[in-house]
Design an enzyme around this catalytic site. Structure first.
Site, short mmCIF file in Angstrom:
data_model
loop_
_atom_site.label_atom_id
_atom_site.label_comp_id
_atom_site.label_asym_id
_atom_site.label_seq_id
_atom_site.Cartn_x
_atom_site.Cartn_y
_atom_site.Cartn_z
N TRP A 138 36.67 -14.72 -29.15
CA TRP A 138 37.12 -15.43 -28.10
C TRP A 138 37.39 -16.81 -28.25
O TRP A 138 38.01 -17.60 -27.37
CB TRP A 138 35.98 -15.42 -27.01
CG TRP A 138 34.65 -15.79 -27.30
CD1 TRP A 138 33.79 -15.06 -27.79
CD2 TRP A 138 34.08 -16.97 -27.65
NE1 TRP A 138 32.64 -15.60 -28.35
CE2 TRP A 138 32.83 -16.96 -28.09
CE3 TRP A 138 34.63 -18.29 -27.54
CZ2 TRP A 138 32.12 -18.09 -28.22
CZ3 TRP A 138 33.68 -19.52 -27.71
CH2 TRP A 138 32.25 -19.20 -28.14
N ARG A 147 46.82 -14.35 -36.87
CA ARG A 147 46.35 -14.27 -38.28
C ARG A 147 46.08 -13.14 -39.14
O ARG A 147 46.01 -12.92 -40.18
CB ARG A 147 45.14 -15.34 -38.70
CG ARG A 147 44.86 -15.71 -40.23
CD ARG A 147 43.88 -16.84 -39.98
NE ARG A 147 42.48 -16.60 -39.81
CZ ARG A 147 41.43 -17.19 -39.69
NH1 ARG A 147 41.54 -18.40 -39.69
NH2 ARG A 147 40.14 -16.91 -39.39
N LYS A 162 41.94 -5.16 -30.29
CA LYS A 162 40.96 -5.34 -29.45
C LYS A 162 40.71 -6.82 -29.33
O LYS A 162 39.89 -7.25 -30.07
CB LYS A 162 39.58 -4.61 -29.42
CG LYS A 162 38.83 -4.75 -28.18
CD LYS A 162 37.43 -4.22 -28.64
CE LYS A 162 36.92 -5.50 -28.75
NZ LYS A 162 36.77 -6.91 -28.06
N PRO A 163 40.96 -7.55 -28.35
CA PRO A 163 40.53 -9.10 -28.16
C PRO A 163 39.34 -9.02 -27.45
O PRO A 163 38.76 -7.91 -26.73
CB PRO A 163 41.89 -9.60 -27.00
CG PRO A 163 42.31 -8.39 -26.38
CD PRO A 163 42.09 -7.07 -27.05
N GLY A 216 33.98 -12.28 -36.17
CA GLY A 216 33.04 -12.28 -35.42
C GLY A 216 31.59 -12.76 -36.09
O GLY A 216 31.43 -13.06 -37.16
N SER A 217 30.51 -12.15 -35.33
CA SER A 217 29.28 -12.45 -36.17
C SER A 217 28.92 -11.57 -37.27
O SER A 217 29.63 -10.39 -37.38
CB SER A 217 28.25 -12.26 -34.99
OG SER A 217 27.92 -10.66 -34.70
N GLU A 238 35.58 -11.63 -41.51
CA GLU A 238 35.54 -13.03 -41.34
C GLU A 238 34.38 -13.05 -40.51
O GLU A 238 34.31 -13.07 -39.18
CB GLU A 238 36.66 -13.61 -40.98
CG GLU A 238 36.74 -15.24 -41.09
CD GLU A 238 36.38 -16.02 -40.04
OE1 GLU A 238 35.10 -16.44 -40.00
OE2 GLU A 238 36.77 -16.07 -39.04
N LEU A 239 33.05 -13.65 -41.14
CA LEU A 239 32.01 -13.53 -40.37
C LEU A 239 31.32 -15.13 -40.09
O LEU A 239 31.99 -15.93 -39.99
CB LEU A 239 30.92 -12.71 -40.79
CG LEU A 239 31.37 -11.32 -41.33
CD1 LEU A 239 30.39 -10.44 -41.98
CD2 LEU A 239 31.81 -10.61 -39.86
N ARG A 266 35.62 -30.32 -32.76
CA ARG A 266 36.94 -29.57 -32.43
C ARG A 266 36.52 -28.32 -31.69
O ARG A 266 35.72 -27.59 -32.29
CB ARG A 266 37.68 -29.21 -33.87
CG ARG A 266 38.86 -28.62 -33.51
CD ARG A 266 39.97 -28.44 -34.84
NE ARG A 266 39.29 -27.66 -35.79
CZ ARG A 266 39.63 -26.34 -35.98
NH1 ARG A 266 40.51 -25.79 -35.50
NH2 ARG A 266 39.08 -25.88 -36.96
N CYS A 272 33.89 -20.87 -36.43
CA CYS A 272 33.13 -20.86 -37.61
C CYS A 272 32.98 -21.83 -38.54
O CYS A 272 32.18 -21.69 -39.52
CB CYS A 272 33.65 -19.32 -38.14
SG CYS A 272 35.29 -19.52 -38.42
N GLU A 368 23.61 -20.88 -37.07
CA GLU A 368 24.92 -21.39 -36.60
C GLU A 368 24.74 -21.84 -35.15
O GLU A 368 24.11 -21.07 -34.14
CB GLU A 368 25.88 -20.12 -36.75
CG GLU A 368 27.38 -20.91 -36.34
CD GLU A 368 28.44 -19.76 -36.81
OE1 GLU A 368 29.41 -20.12 -37.00
OE2 GLU A 368 28.07 -18.44 -36.90
N SER A 428 41.58 -25.12 -42.53
CA SER A 428 42.40 -24.01 -42.05
C SER A 428 43.90 -24.35 -42.41
O SER A 428 44.24 -25.51 -42.00
CB SER A 428 42.34 -23.54 -40.76
OG SER A 428 41.00 -23.31 -40.48
#
Length: 466
Positions: A138, A147, A162-163, A216-217, A238-239, A266, A272, A368, A428
């Site tokens: 999100w 990406r 799946k968003p 995500g996590s 990508e965690l 930002r 992340c 985090e 990025s």
């Protein structure tokens, strides 16, 4: 197809005003499997389409995203809460993935040569892996989508997406743009749902799904990797991150403050790659803190559409989690050096906060934060600091600010992370390989490496003696 009348829906809420932005279909495993049916049926023709054909679709999608930049930015701000400037920057960044992979799509490469014994020719080619399942978060609803979608389509894959349930509207808008750009039906299927586990499990159990890409996590990533292992599915993860900022005693103070501010605040710290903790050399700790607090004090807090720089956290759960982390840190000896005033608004606003006297082993340092909270710690011994930073299961990003560039690069090379910003608060870029080491992920997104994540290598050994 689903019944448009009887299918349940769920509301998407503006986290700044708690008003409903829209409703989307709440689809389940049956629809998820049907989406794979359509993606699998479209795979044959899309994978054989000329690279230029795929490139043209992506290039047109890039142009349409820029055409609709303001509308997309407003949509992102309304369903995510981030500032209009952050949302606008995200749209431009997200569109760049379509442009980059439109260019990569036509750079088909391979290898050709003689076998060592001279008895055959070796031809190496790359082919699309198949139907790809893409699961996006999100916090960057546009950029995390493009990406993944950009390289998947460039490689010739079809995809089911799946968003996040908190921010599905942006993904639906992007899917509409791709349709307008000429993407054939079935090549990209979007499944909106509140039953994320059930939908993704349906994909992971489907033999036709040959790729999973998840952002995500770390906890959810571990679960997906276990599921991927059952069918040996190609996986990109990508965690989580826990990015440190290192400021040396010879750093340009103004540049370090500005860079740390960008890295930390930002998207309200909900990234992340966000700076999770700031380590400042003891020799400049006081002037850095004073300048940093002064800079944070200038950040306006409030609804994005009112022009604020810092918006709300995305949900009440996220607000409570960040609040609990700060309260625990304070109970364990940390001191609040600064906390912003909050607007008189109903949203999930958390004040930009600066903490000092933070213990190295505290939870707010090792876990985090994902919010607008900046713990400031002091250091004196470089080797000790690097040992401390590398004693972590996570390794996504870091930032180093130093006057001596050679020293900055030396520190960066010793950090066990996938990306380092050297004298800048951003890492990025669509042309660069984005990803982490250790439990921060597997694989890379962006650059040529991102395309490779959606390709399989095949080689032909041709009887062709010299």
């Amino acid at each position: 197809m689903i019944d448009q009348i009887t299918t349940p829906t769920f509301a998407v809420e503006d986290p700044a005003t708690l008003e409903v932005v829209g409703h989307v279909r709440d689809l389940g495993p049956a629809y998820a499997r049907a989406a794979v049916d359509r993606a699998a049926a479209a795979f044959s023709s899309w994978s054989r389409a000329a690279p230029r054909r795929r490139a043209d679709v992506l290039r047109r999608a890039y142009e349409l995203m820029l055409r609709d930049r303001d509308e997309l930015a407003t949509l992102i701000s309304r369903e995510n809460g981030k500032s209009v400037q952050d949302a606008t920057d995200e749209v431009v960044y997200a569109a760049e993935f379509f442009r980059w992979y439109s260019e990569e799509a036509v750079r088909a490469d391979g290898e050709y040569g003689n076998s060592p014994a001279g008895e055959a020719r070796t031809i190496v080619t790359r082919r699309p892996v198949g139907v790809a399942a893409l699961v996006t978060p999100w916090n960057f609803p546009a950029a995390m989508a493009t990406r993944k979608i950009g390289p998947a389509l460039a490689a010739g894959c079809t995809a089911v997406v799946k968003p996040a349930a908190l921010t599905p509207l942006t993904m639906l808008a992007i899917a509409g743009i791709l349709g307008e750009a000429g993407l054939p039906e079935g090549v990209l299927e979007v499944v909106t749902t509140r039953s994320s586990g059930a939908v993704v499990s349906a994909w992971m159990e489907d033999d036709r799904v040959r790729k999973i890409s998840f952002t995500g996590s770390t906890e959810v990533g571990r679960t997906l990797l276990r599921q991927a292992a059952d069918r040996i599915v190609n996986a990109s993860m990508e965690l989580g991150g826990n990015a440190p900022v290192i400021v040396t005693e010879d750093a340009d103070l103004a540049a370090a403050v500005e860079g740390a501010l960008v890295a930390k605040f930002r998207n309200g710290g909900q990234a992340c790659t966000a700076a999770n903790r700031v380590y400042v050399h003891a020799d400049i700790a006081r002037p850095f803190l004073d300048a940093f607090v002064a800079a944070v004090d200038k950040l306006t807090v409030g609804p994005a559409l009112d022009g604020a720089v810092i918006g709300p956290l995305v949900s009440a759960n996220e607000w409570q989690r960040v609040s609990d982390a700060v309260q625990l840190a304070v109970r364990n000896g940390a001191r609040v050096a600064y906390a912003a005033e909050l607007p008189a608004a109903p949203g999930h606003f958390y004040p930009p906060t600066v903490l000092v006297d933070v213990a190295r082993d505290s939870a707010i340092v090792s876990e985090e934060i994902f919010g607008p909270v900046a713990p400031i710690l002091e250091w004196t011994d470089e080797d000790d600091l690097l040992d401390h930073l590398n004693d972590s299961e996570l390794g996504l990003a870091a930032y180093v600010f130093a006057g001596d560039l050679a020293r900055a690069i030396r520190i960066a090379e010793r950090l066990e992370v996938g990306m380092v910003g050297v004298n800048r608060g951003m890492v990025s870029d669509p042309s660069a390989p984005f990803g982490g080491v250790k439990q921060s992920g597997l694989g890379r997104e962006g650059s040529r490496e991102g395309l490779r994540e959606y390709q399989e290598t095949q080689y032909l050994s041709v009887d062709w003696p010299t």
